[in-house]
Design a protein around this motif. Structure first.
Motif, short mmCIF file in Angstrom:
data_model
loop_
_atom_site.label_atom_id
_atom_site.label_comp_id
_atom_site.label_asym_id
_atom_site.label_seq_id
_atom_site.Cartn_x
_atom_site.Cartn_y
_atom_site.Cartn_z
N GLU A 76 0.83 -1.21 0.00
CA GLU A 76 0.00 0.00 0.00
C GLU A 76 0.86 1.26 0.00
O GLU A 76 0.56 2.22 -0.70
CB GLU A 76 -0.91 0.02 1.23
CG GLU A 76 -2.25 -0.57 1.00
CD GLU A 76 -3.16 -0.40 2.22
OE1 GLU A 76 -2.88 0.45 3.11
OE2 GLU A 76 -4.15 -1.13 2.28
N HIS B 225 0.77 4.23 -2.80
CA HIS B 225 0.52 5.64 -2.46
C HIS B 225 1.67 6.51 -2.94
O HIS B 225 1.45 7.62 -3.43
CB HIS B 225 0.32 5.81 -0.95
CG HIS B 225 -0.98 5.31 -0.45
ND1 HIS B 225 -2.20 5.77 -0.89
CD2 HIS B 225 -1.27 4.36 0.48
CE1 HIS B 225 -3.17 5.13 -0.28
NE2 HIS B 225 -2.63 4.26 0.56
N ARG C 189 1.36 9.62 -5.56
CA ARG C 189 1.83 10.98 -5.25
C ARG C 189 2.80 11.47 -6.31
O ARG C 189 2.76 12.63 -6.73
CB ARG C 189 2.49 11.02 -3.87
CG ARG C 189 1.52 11.04 -2.72
CD ARG C 189 2.22 11.36 -1.42
NE ARG C 189 3.34 10.48 -1.14
CZ ARG C 189 3.28 9.34 -0.44
NH1 ARG C 189 2.12 8.94 0.05
NH2 ARG C 189 4.35 8.62 -0.23
#
Length: 90
Positions: A71, A75, A79
């Motif tokens: 995860e 992420h 970003r």
């Protein structure tokens, strides 16, 4: 990982001892029992603690990548993708 003082090992031992043979206990860890001496380096009760945990235990070993790690990587990619301007915008 942090190492914990003997006091924390004693408290965990007390909890496991009180539950032993009376209640079910589920513990998850990414450390093998052989490595618990590193987590509780000065605790004399580590062997007895592990002994009570594995008595009548069903141990399930899970191999594979951590879901949290996966995860975090997703992420980070998201970003990074937000920061890069698209070619259409240029």
């Amino acid at each position: 990982y942090l190492s914990y003082s003997s006091r924390y090992a004693d408290l965990l031992f007390e909890l496991i001892s009180r539950r032993h043979e009376h209640k079910s206990t589920l513990i998850t860890t990414n450390k093998s029992f052989a490595e618990w001496g590193e987590v509780f380096p000065n605790a004399a009760c580590v062997v007895a603690l592990v002994d009570r945990l594995v008595h009548h235990a069903e141990i399930v070993g899970i191999k594979g990548q951590s879901y949290r790690h996966k995860e975090a990587q997703e992420h980070a990619r998201a970003r990074t993708a937000k920061r890069k301007p698209s070619k259409e915008a240029i």
